[in-house]
Design an enzyme around this catalytic site. Sequence first.
Site, PDB file in Angstrom:
ATOM      1  N   HIS A  69      30.534  69.020  34.244  1.00 23.85           N
ATOM      2  CA  HIS A  69      31.312  67.894  33.720  1.00 23.85           C
ATOM      3  C   HIS A  69      31.364  67.961  32.202  1.00 23.85           C
ATOM      4  CE1 HIS A  69      33.362  64.078  34.041  1.00 23.85           C
ATOM      5  NE2 HIS A  69      32.577  63.549  33.115  1.00 23.85           N
ATOM      6  N   ARG A  92      33.902  54.034  23.398  1.00 30.34           N
ATOM      7  CA  ARG A  92      35.186  54.519  23.895  1.00 30.34           C
ATOM      8  C   ARG A  92      36.291  54.337  22.861  1.00 30.34           C
ATOM      9  NH1 ARG A  92      38.513  52.191  29.054  1.00 30.34           N
ATOM     10  NH2 ARG A  92      38.759  50.465  27.589  1.00 30.34           N
ATOM     11  N   TYR A 131      42.095  64.970  30.894  1.00 31.52           N
ATOM     12  CA  TYR A 131      43.125  63.942  31.004  1.00 31.52           C
ATOM     13  C   TYR A 131      43.948  63.797  29.729  1.00 31.52           C
ATOM     14  CZ  TYR A 131      39.251  61.237  28.935  1.00 31.52           C
ATOM     15  OH  TYR A 131      38.208  60.811  28.155  1.00 31.52           O
ATOM     16  N   HIS A 215      40.298  59.846  37.596  1.00 31.37           N
ATOM     17  CA  HIS A 215      39.474  59.455  36.453  1.00 31.37           C
ATOM     18  C   HIS A 215      38.464  58.415  36.866  1.00 31.37           C
ATOM     19  CE1 HIS A 215      38.185  57.175  32.944  1.00 31.37           C
ATOM     20  NE2 HIS A 215      38.266  58.341  32.316  1.00 31.37           N
ATOM     21  N   ARG A 218      39.292  52.446  37.779  1.00 24.93           N
ATOM     22  CA  ARG A 218      40.028  51.728  36.731  1.00 24.93           C
ATOM     23  C   ARG A 218      41.387  52.368  36.484  1.00 24.93           C
ATOM     24  NH1 ARG A 218      35.555  53.010  33.775  1.00 24.93           N
ATOM     25  NH2 ARG A 218      36.813  54.069  32.189  1.00 24.93           N
ATOM     26  N   HIS A 242      34.875  59.973  38.228  1.00 24.09           N
ATOM     27  CA  HIS A 242      33.881  59.102  37.601  1.00 24.09           C
ATOM     28  C   HIS A 242      33.612  57.942  38.557  1.00 24.09           C
ATOM     29  CE1 HIS A 242      35.369  60.423  33.354  1.00 24.09           C
ATOM     30  NE2 HIS A 242      34.224  61.025  33.621  1.00 24.09           N
ATOM     31  N   GLU A 245      30.041  54.259  36.732  1.00 26.55           N
ATOM     32  CA  GLU A 245      29.340  54.562  35.489  1.00 26.55           C
ATOM     33  C   GLU A 245      28.898  53.282  34.790  1.00 26.55           C
ATOM     34  OE1 GLU A 245      30.060  57.120  31.348  1.00 26.55           O
ATOM     35  OE2 GLU A 245      31.691  56.872  32.795  1.00 26.55           O
ATOM     36  N   HIS A 279      28.266  60.750  37.453  1.00 31.30           N
ATOM     37  CA  HIS A 279      27.414  59.651  37.003  1.00 31.30           C
ATOM     38  C   HIS A 279      26.792  58.924  38.197  1.00 31.30           C
ATOM     39  CE1 HIS A 279      28.672  60.402  32.969  1.00 31.30           C
ATOM     40  NE2 HIS A 279      29.927  60.058  33.215  1.00 31.30           N
ATOM     41  N   ASP A 330      28.933  66.364  29.711  1.00 30.00           N
ATOM     42  CA  ASP A 330      29.861  65.258  29.530  1.00 30.00           C
ATOM     43  C   ASP A 330      30.390  65.164  28.105  1.00 30.00           C
ATOM     44  OD1 ASP A 330      31.314  62.942  29.796  1.00 30.00           O
ATOM     45  OD2 ASP A 330      29.682  61.695  30.464  1.00 30.00           O
TER      46      ASP A 330
END
Length: 453
Positions: A69, A92, A131, A215, A218, A242, A245, A279, A330
Amino acid sequence: MTTARWLAQYAWLPGAAEPTADVLIETVDDRITTVTPLAGRTPPTAGVEVLDDAVRLPGVTLPGLANAHSHAFHRALRGRTHDGRGDFWTWRDLMYTVADRLDPDSYLALARAVYAELALAGVTCVGEFHYLHHRPDGGRYDDPNAMGAALVEAAAQAGIRITLLDTCYLTATVDGRPLTGPQRRFGDGDATRWADRVEAFAPAGAHARVGAAVHSVRAVPADGLGTVAGWARRHDAPLHVHLSEQPAENDACRAVHGRTPARLLADHGVLGPATTAVHATHLTSSDIVLLGASGTGVCLCPTTERDLADGIGPARRMAEAGSPLSLGSDSHAVVDLFEEARAVELDERLGSRQRGHFTPAALCDAATVTGHAALGWTDAGRIAPGGRADLVTVRLDSARTAGVPPVGVFFAATAADVTQVVVDGRVVVRDGRHTTVDVPAALADTIQAVISR
């Protein structure tokens, strides 16, 4: 045809609880042809040809490590997001500023440096959870897969294999809010258009293959989950996602769908032996059973999970339920699969206040054969005839490893102790240096170019 003979002081062979002493490994092109333990022979070379032409590998030689990952562009954030307070969501926002600045050329340069750093750490294959598809305004490049092609080329130039996990990312929240700002370049509009774009991508080179990714719950509406999973099944491709997480993701999923993310994925056919949940930190007991019973793998990324204050996942319980465990770095806050591996055990100790949850051999498998399988390379990750000629040698005479028994490398060594890396029969790292990339200079130059834009 290129043949080679490697004489490992110690080699970690399949099924062994610890490394085996004095192992002759012979390769032809990209394959291991014979593996011969020599210890106990009288004389030591009895039954084999003279070993004068064998390359000595002092230390412990492992199968190639698999980083299952990766987000290559996150490497530009290392050391820039650690001051002050905050959580995943504030981090983020900083990540989006980097995402907004990349184009195919700058991403190629940055990813080449990042993948070369992975090679220095013993990684022979990377799973790139990709992405960052389109222009900053969301419009497509002339080649809609230009960014993915840049990553594939970056891996080729760095000398490692890649599974490009082309990621479906359509909405900003579980309740379907549209992508805005930097997120616009992630989206394809709907899952069908995502699938059409991925279908048109044929990566150049035998070092690369394409997988799929959701992804998160969400980012992909429930009615699109089956489309992504169906594409992966039709192409016999790995599928990553994901999962749980963040507690906020779980809460939102329950509010909108009346179930946990794991249950939502199960109900739409996403889980299964070809799927890896990344995760899986905040799972219910029922979620753990769902993953294990379906054979869904779990990729743990402990250094990122602790860097972002995400929490400690139930690694032991997931393994006992039947989920194979793999590892990833990650966000690349740390690039060190030895650290990721031992953190699986050490974090479990922190949570349980008990020791001895994973054997050294189990940690080695997570870093090697299980990680490669999660990325679709089922012929890699073992030092065995017929396997890919990937060899990673770790020194036993550094300040960290001196006096350490060979079985202790996953608890003592770091990426800095990797001295030689062979990928598909080609030497990519020799004497601790990448053979074609000045890694520190490449990282400094490419990151500065992105940050200063």
